[in-house]
Design a protein around this motif. Sequence first.
Motif, PDB file in Angstrom:
ATOM      1  N   ARG A  63       9.342  -1.232   0.876  1.00 60.02           N
ATOM      2  CA  ARG A  63      10.322  -0.210   1.260  1.00 60.02           C
ATOM      3  C   ARG A  63      10.604   0.766   0.120  1.00 60.02           C
ATOM      4  N   LEU A  64      10.452   0.298  -1.115  1.00 63.39           N
ATOM      5  CA  LEU A  64      10.708   1.177  -2.251  1.00 63.39           C
ATOM      6  C   LEU A  64       9.496   2.022  -2.634  1.00 63.39           C
ATOM      7  N   PHE A  65       8.278   1.472  -2.497  1.00 65.15           N
ATOM      8  CA  PHE A  65       7.119   2.144  -3.085  1.00 65.15           C
ATOM      9  C   PHE A  65       6.001   2.529  -2.119  1.00 65.15           C
ATOM     10  N   ARG A  66       6.179   2.316  -0.842  1.00 63.98           N
ATOM     11  CA  ARG A  66       5.134   2.710   0.115  1.00 63.98           C
ATOM     12  C   ARG A  66       5.584   3.940   0.909  1.00 63.98           C
ATOM     13  N   GLU A  67       4.624   4.515   1.604  1.00 63.71           N
ATOM     14  CA  GLU A  67       4.901   5.684   2.446  1.00 63.71           C
ATOM     15  C   GLU A  67       5.881   5.307   3.540  1.00 63.71           C
ATOM     16  N   PRO A  68       6.733   6.181   3.977  1.00 63.68           N
ATOM     17  CA  PRO A  68       6.756   7.608   3.688  1.00 63.68           C
ATOM     18  C   PRO A  68       7.510   8.004   2.423  1.00 63.68           C
ATOM     19  N   GLY A  69       8.106   7.047   1.685  1.00 61.41           N
ATOM     20  CA  GLY A  69       8.739   7.407   0.422  1.00 61.41           C
ATOM     21  C   GLY A  69       9.783   6.391  -0.002  1.00 61.41           C
ATOM     22  N   PHE A  70      10.270   6.574  -1.223  1.00 62.99           N
ATOM     23  CA  PHE A  70      11.218   5.664  -1.853  1.00 62.99           C
ATOM     24  C   PHE A  70      12.430   5.407  -0.960  1.00 62.99           C
ATOM     25  N   TRP A  71      12.744   4.124  -0.797  1.00 65.01           N
ATOM     26  CA  TRP A  71      13.868   3.598  -0.026  1.00 65.01           C
ATOM     27  C   TRP A  71      13.598   3.616   1.480  1.00 65.01           C
ATOM     28  N   PHE A  72      12.593   4.349   1.921  1.00 62.00           N
ATOM     29  CA  PHE A  72      12.297   4.477   3.356  1.00 62.00           C
ATOM     30  C   PHE A  72      10.883   4.011   3.691  1.00 62.00           C
ATOM     31  N   GLY A  73      10.233   3.324   2.751  1.00 64.75           N
ATOM     32  CA  GLY A  73       8.862   2.898   2.955  1.00 64.75           C
ATOM     33  C   GLY A  73       8.714   1.900   4.099  1.00 64.75           C
ATOM     34  N   HIS A  74       7.533   1.872   4.653  1.00 60.68           N
ATOM     35  CA  HIS A  74       7.232   0.957   5.757  1.00 60.68           C
ATOM     36  C   HIS A  74       6.596  -0.318   5.212  1.00 60.68           C
ATOM     37  N   VAL A  75       6.963  -1.439   5.822  1.00 66.86           N
ATOM     38  CA  VAL A  75       6.438  -2.742   5.418  1.00 66.86           C
ATOM     39  C   VAL A  75       5.044  -2.924   6.009  1.00 66.86           C
ATOM     40  N   VAL A  76       4.118  -3.421   5.199  1.00 63.73           N
ATOM     41  CA  VAL A  76       2.754  -3.690   5.633  1.00 63.73           C
ATOM     42  C   VAL A  76       2.729  -5.056   6.327  1.00 63.73           C
ATOM     43  N   ASP A  77       2.368  -5.070   7.603  1.00 65.06           N
ATOM     44  CA  ASP A  77       2.222  -6.299   8.381  1.00 65.06           C
ATOM     45  C   ASP A  77       0.763  -6.431   8.799  1.00 65.06           C
ATOM     46  N   TYR A  78       0.285  -7.677   8.926  1.00 70.62           N
ATOM     47  CA  TYR A  78      -1.145  -7.853   9.232  1.00 70.62           C
ATOM     48  C   TYR A  78      -1.492  -9.172   9.910  1.00 70.62           C
ATOM     49  N   ILE A  79      -0.588 -10.125   9.993  1.00 69.40           N
ATOM     50  CA  ILE A  79      -0.892 -11.414  10.633  1.00 69.40           C
ATOM     51  C   ILE A  79      -0.413 -11.362  12.075  1.00 69.40           C
ATOM     52  N   SER A  80      -1.309 -11.605  13.003  1.00 71.85           N
ATOM     53  CA  SER A  80      -0.969 -11.550  14.417  1.00 71.85           C
ATOM     54  C   SER A  80      -1.405 -12.851  15.091  1.00 71.85           C
ATOM     55  N   VAL A  81      -0.413 -13.550  15.655  1.00 72.74           N
ATOM     56  CA  VAL A  81      -0.666 -14.836  16.309  1.00 72.74           C
ATOM     57  C   VAL A  81      -0.215 -14.738  17.762  1.00 72.74           C
ATOM     58  N   GLY A  82      -1.143 -14.947  18.677  1.00 70.67           N
ATOM     59  CA  GLY A  82      -0.814 -14.907  20.103  1.00 70.67           C
ATOM     60  C   GLY A  82      -0.130 -13.609  20.482  1.00 70.67           C
ATOM     61  N   ASN A  83       0.959 -13.728  21.241  1.00 70.10           N
ATOM     62  CA  ASN A  83       1.720 -12.553  21.652  1.00 70.10           C
ATOM     63  C   ASN A  83       2.960 -12.355  20.785  1.00 70.10           C
ATOM     64  N   PHE A  84       2.989 -13.030  19.640  1.00 74.67           N
ATOM     65  CA  PHE A  84       4.125 -12.946  18.741  1.00 74.67           C
ATOM     66  C   PHE A  84       4.049 -11.657  17.932  1.00 74.67           C
TER      67      PHE A  84
END
Length: 174
Positions: A113-134
């Motif tokens: 949230r601090l260092f990713r796009e779209p910018g400081f304090w508003f960054g998006h969290v990187v998610d990548y693990i997907s299990v079933g319909n969760f």
Amino acid sequence: MEETTQTRGRWSWFILGIMAAVAAADQVVKQLMLSQLEPGVPVYLIGDWFRLYLLFNPGAAFSMGQGSTWIFTTIQLAFVLGALIAAPRITGRFEALGLALIAGGALGNLLDRLFREPGFWFGHVVDYISVGNFAVFNIADAAITTGVAVFVAAVFASEYAAGRTEKRGQADVG
């Protein structure tokens, strides 16, 4: 009294170490996923049940609160600082582990949230693990969930043990 102080110091370092390890592992794996995956393109590992699926989450769990990124950033920062302040007061191993996992996960997502796009304090969290319909999640999210379960179980176990000790003490008096 001295033993309690030593124990507390030990748990503080334990909490700090686990917290740093969780956040570091989370960030390293996120960088790996960013370099290997294409957003929105699933990589099936176990049928269609377990897959890697890169996405960027501005909200909380299940992508709720997508317009409130700054609130989640503030909460995560407050929790990490609160965990550091509370660490010297923790006396139990499993309470320490639970708190460390939660704080490490919060720190891992806070860094996004601090260092990713779209910018400081508003960054998006990187998610990548997907299990079933969760929901799609990451190591930080898994650490938070596991930490909550460990911490709650430790608190209940501690309360149960205290109750048994109190009952035993009453039986000795009576």
